[in-house]
Design an enzyme around this catalytic site. Structure first.
Site, PDB file in Angstrom:
ATOM      1  CG  ASP A  52      -3.719   3.101   0.810  1.00 31.74           C
ATOM      2  OD1 ASP A  52      -4.404   2.151   1.279  1.00 31.74           O
ATOM      3  OD2 ASP A  52      -2.863   3.707   1.472  1.00 31.74           O
TER       4      ASP A  52
ATOM      5  CG  ASP B 296      -0.304  -0.057   2.526  1.00 26.29           C
ATOM      6  OD1 ASP B 296       0.934   0.083   2.562  1.00 26.29           O
ATOM      7  OD2 ASP B 296      -0.997  -0.241   3.533  1.00 26.29           O
TER       8      ASP B 296
END
Length: 851
Positions: free
Chosen positions: A760, A717
């Site tokens: 994300d 991420d």
């Protein structure tokens, strides 16, 4: 040595050669009645004389004894074979005279021989065997009881044989008594001399005169057998000849030599006057037919001896001439003239067959809608009815030649379907040129006839029409001169009319079927439109349907994108020659795009811009696919040598091209492609969505298990992405997510898959990749993500939105299944975050710091 001894020995040697020669001659003619038995009889005489000579000449006692024992085989077998020969030759007793059974009579002789061979153990045949003082001489013998016993049996057998010949002698016709008397004399001489010799054993001379008697008996028996196998047959056949004086009669002996002919036969043979002892098959007309029927049970022939002007027909009977049921003497050939009856019969039969031909042909050729089948059936019917050597139909080709398309016959003149000849050449070409029936009475003297071989006979040829144009010609040839008359002309012309009618029906049927095929194809394409929104699926179904329905061997469909035609589907092309992409400036397809018109290339060898996708292609049709006058692609059909494309194919493909274009360019097809993309792709990053990721991971885990390969999974991420989002706003956040997605796509291999896992968080599946290679991939991605950062960061310094925390797990090293692999990679990513972010962590807790 007395003076007579050398003479005796020389005579004995000559006798061995004589009897051996007669034995060989008889065995060569083994198929004659009694020949094998006679051969073995002569062979036993040769053994008797030969080993008696050896006994006399050789000075050693063991050799003399061995020679005497072998000689005894000839002595004991000769009487049995003599009786067997008498039974076999005269046939006086049916059971014993059958071939093979006469050798049952040799059993006493074989037993006697075996006793002689083992005489030392029982002395039944000879009580003693001693050397004489004189040289050369035979052994001095004292006969045992067994010898006299088998001698008595031998004389009984000889006596029975003489009795059989006496009976045969008195039963025979006078003309046939000569051979019986000669053989009877031959056997009697030997038996008498041997009997005298054995009666005077006490005062017997040194040498046995019995073998010398063979010098008289063997030639007499052989002479009677070979010379008088069939004596004069004329007296026996006299009554038959007298009853058939109007017919030609030829008499032959059992060796097939002529013995007599009458005057009608002399006239019949003409230039081949028969003489006595001529071989009959050298004299007879059509001798091969006589040879085929010679030994058949019902051996009669219908013989045609017609010349150019005069027909001649004979009913020929081949009659056996036998002394009795088992002794053939020869044959009588009787020629009975049936010319008048045969001419009337043939004329009537011919008229009936012509009517039957027209009736059957009208029914059979009308029963088919296939052009080639109609033509072949027509010629087959002609041959079945009239047995002509050849009947053929040649049709006019596009280049104004005549090509044989159907042929049949009882003879092979060397012509086959596909044979071509020029218009005007030969009788076939001449008939096609003048367009009317042509008949020739004698092909050998016809100015138009030609052949690869010399033929005699006659021929007839008539034109065949189709849609008021000359279709071809029907040709029939006979081996007989003047075989065709006015009725044959009318019959053949009527048959040609029937063929014309059938061809017209077949043409109309073919057009109807063609229209039905087009409608069916359009209907199928419409079904494809209704059942699929996938342009590729539509393309594949279209090319397959065209190939299966219309028999096209090469079909391709290209779709236009920018200035290139991209192959959407194909069938029939070699894989190594398939053209995947064509610029609109290239080839026949490019010209179809530029001109928006159909391109028909009947001969690709003459087309300069033709792009070759198969070395055997000879013709091409390219149809542009248009929607609202906009070209969206092309439909290509190409064929090889055996099927040329025509204007009919152009019309067909133009008709089908419209629905195909609609199917491919329909808005719902485009919509389907967009929906499919939305259903599988993340809208922000352009990467695959989580659903696709999970399906792919499941499939790749199964494949890695089957093939024993590694599979690595990277989960990462973006560091402090919430902080980045809060600082720069959500639109900037989406832009940053898309940028990271683009960076990932730039580093992927073609078989890798990357997905937005959520928020994300991203996931990358690396098939066939071990942990070391996965770590290298992660490092490249790690560096590329930081390349656009506002300022450079240190080793452990994070920069919101640009640095990554990455976790790596590898199957099967870190996990045994999909769930374990996800957990291992996710935990590694979490450890990377807990350790301060901006780093790569593997599932084995090895902390690799970026450099």
């Amino acid at each position: 040595m007395e003076f007579h001894t050398p003479i005796y020995l020389i005579s004995l040697g000559c006798l061995v050669a004589l009897t051996s020669g007669i034995a060989i001659g008889a065995l060569i003619n083994w198929h004659e009645p009694g020949a094998r038995t006679l051969g073995f009889l002569m062979l036993s005489m040769a053994i008797w004389a030969g080993f008696y000579l050896l006994e006399i000449m050789y000075p050693s006692l063991p050799v003399k004894i061995a020679a005497r024992k072998i000689m005894y085989l000839g002595m004991t077998m000769a009487p049995s074979l003599w009786l067997g020969f008498a039974l076999r030759y005269t046939g006086i007793h049916t059971w014993w005279s059958k071939r093979g059974r006469t050798f049952l009579l040799t059993i006493p002789g074989l037993i006697a021989f075996l006793l002689g061979a083992t005489n030392e153990h029982h002395l039944l045949i000879w009580k003693s065997m001693r050397m004489r003082v004189e040289r050369p001489t035979p052994l001095l013998l004292e006969f045992g009881v067994g010898f006299w016993f088998f001698t008595a049996i031998a004389y009984i057998l000889i006596g029975i044989g003489i009795f059989i010949y006496l009976v045969s002698f008195y039963r025979s016709e006078k003309e046939l008594r000569v051979k019986t008397g000669i053989m009877l004399a031959g056997a009697t001489i030997t038996a008498l001399i041997n009997f005298i010799f054995l009666r005077s054993t006490n005062s017997t001379p040194q040498f046995d005169p019995t073998p010398l008697s063979f010098a008289l008996s063997a030639p007499l028996i052989a002479f009677g057998y070979f010379r008088f196998g069939v004596s004069s047959l004329l007296p026996l056949a006299a009554h038959i000849i007298m009853d058939s004086l109007r017919d030609a009669v030829i008499i032959v002996d059992k060796n097939n030599h002529i013995t007599d002919v009458n005057q009608p036969a002399i006239a019949l043979l003409g230039n081949n006057p028969a003489r006595e002892k001529d071989f009959v098959f050298d004299m007879l007309p059509q001798a091969e037919r006589f040879q085929e029927a010679w030994n058949k049970p019902n051996n009669s022939l219908l013989l045609n001896l017609s010349d150019d002007e005069n027909p001649k027909w004979f009913d020929v009977q081949i009659l056996p001439l036998n002394q009795n049921a088992k002794s053939p003497l020869g044959k009588i050939i009787v020629f009975h003239d049936i010319t008048n009856e045969q001419s009337l019969l043939r004329a009537e039969k011919r008229r009936s067959e012509q009517l039957a031909l027209l009736e059957e042909s009208g029914r059979i050729v009308a029963d088919s809608f296939d052009e080639n089948e109609i033509l072949q059936r027509a010629v087959n019917i002609i041959i079945q009815r009239f047995a002509y050597p050849e009947a053929a139909i040649s049709k006019v080709t596009e280049d104004n030649m005549l090509e044989v398309c159907a042929i049949a016959g009882t003879a092979d003149f060397g012509y086959r379907p596909g044979y071509r000849q020029a218009m005007g050449a030969g009788i076939i070409g001449h008939t096609a040129q003048v367009e009317k029936t042509y008949i020739t009475r004698d092909v050998a003297n016809d100015p138009h006839y030609f052949s690869s071989d010399n033929h005699n006979g006659s021929a007839i040829c008539t034109p065949i029409w189709k849609q008021e144009k000359l279709f071809g010609v029907l040709y029939v040839e006979s081996l007989e001169k003047n075989a065709f008359d006015e009725l044959d002309i009318k019959t053949l012309e009527t048959l040609a009319s029937q063929i014309t009618s059938s061809l017209q029906r077949a043409f109309l049927y073919a057009k109807t079927q063609e229209n039905l095929q087009v409608l069916s194809a359009i209907q199928e394409i419409s079904k494809v439109i209704a059942s699929s929104l996938d342009a590729n699926a539509i393309s594949h179904q279209v090319v397959n349907r065209l190939a299966s329905t219309f028999g096209y061997t090469h079909v391709s469909l290209y779709l236009l994108e920018d200035d290139y035609l991209h192959l959407s589907a194909e069938i029939g092309y070699p894989k190594e020659m398939i053209i995947e992409k064509i610029h609109i400036s290239q080839g026949v397809s490019g010209r179809a795009i530029r001109t928006k018109s159909v391109q028909f290339i009947p001969d690709t060898s003459k087309e300069k811009v033709f792009l070759e996708a198969d070395n055997h292609i000879t013709s091409e049709i390219c149809v542009p696919l248009l929607k609202e006058n906009k070209v969206i692609g092309t439909l290509n059909v190409e064929t090889v040598n055996d099927k040329k494309l025509t204007s009919t194919d152009v019309d067909l493909l133009v008709t089908i091209a419209g629905p195909i274009a609609i199917a491919i360019a329909m808005d719902n097809a485009s919509l389907h492609a967009q929906v499919k993309k939305l259903a599988t792709t993340d809208a922000v990053t352009g990467l695959s969505n989580r659903h696709v990721f999970e399906q792919t991971l499941t499939a790749e885990i199964e494949r890695a298990q089957r093939q024993g390969e590694n599979l690595s999974l990277i989960i990462f991420d973006i560091d402090s992405f919430k902080e980045y989002n809060d600082k720069w706003g959500h639109p900037a956040g989406d832009t940053r997510l898309k940028s990271v997605g683009d960076t990932v796509k730039q580093n992927l291999r073609k078989y890798d898959l990357a997905a937005r896992y959520g928020g994300d968080e991203f996931a990358i599946i690396l098939p066939n990749t071990d942990k070391q290679d996965a770590f290298g991939f992660a490092q490249r991605l790690y560096k590329a993500a930081q390349a656009g950062a506002p300022h450079q960061t240190g080793l452990e310094e994070t920069q919101p939105g640009y640095t990554l925390s990455m976790g790596i797990a590898t199957f099967p090293h870190d996990a045994n299944n999909q769930q374990q692999l996800l957990i291992s990679a996710d935990n590694a990513a979490l450890r990377a975050k807990h350790l301060g972010k901006n780093r790569i962590q593997t599932a084995t807790d090895l902390d690799h710091e970026s450099t």
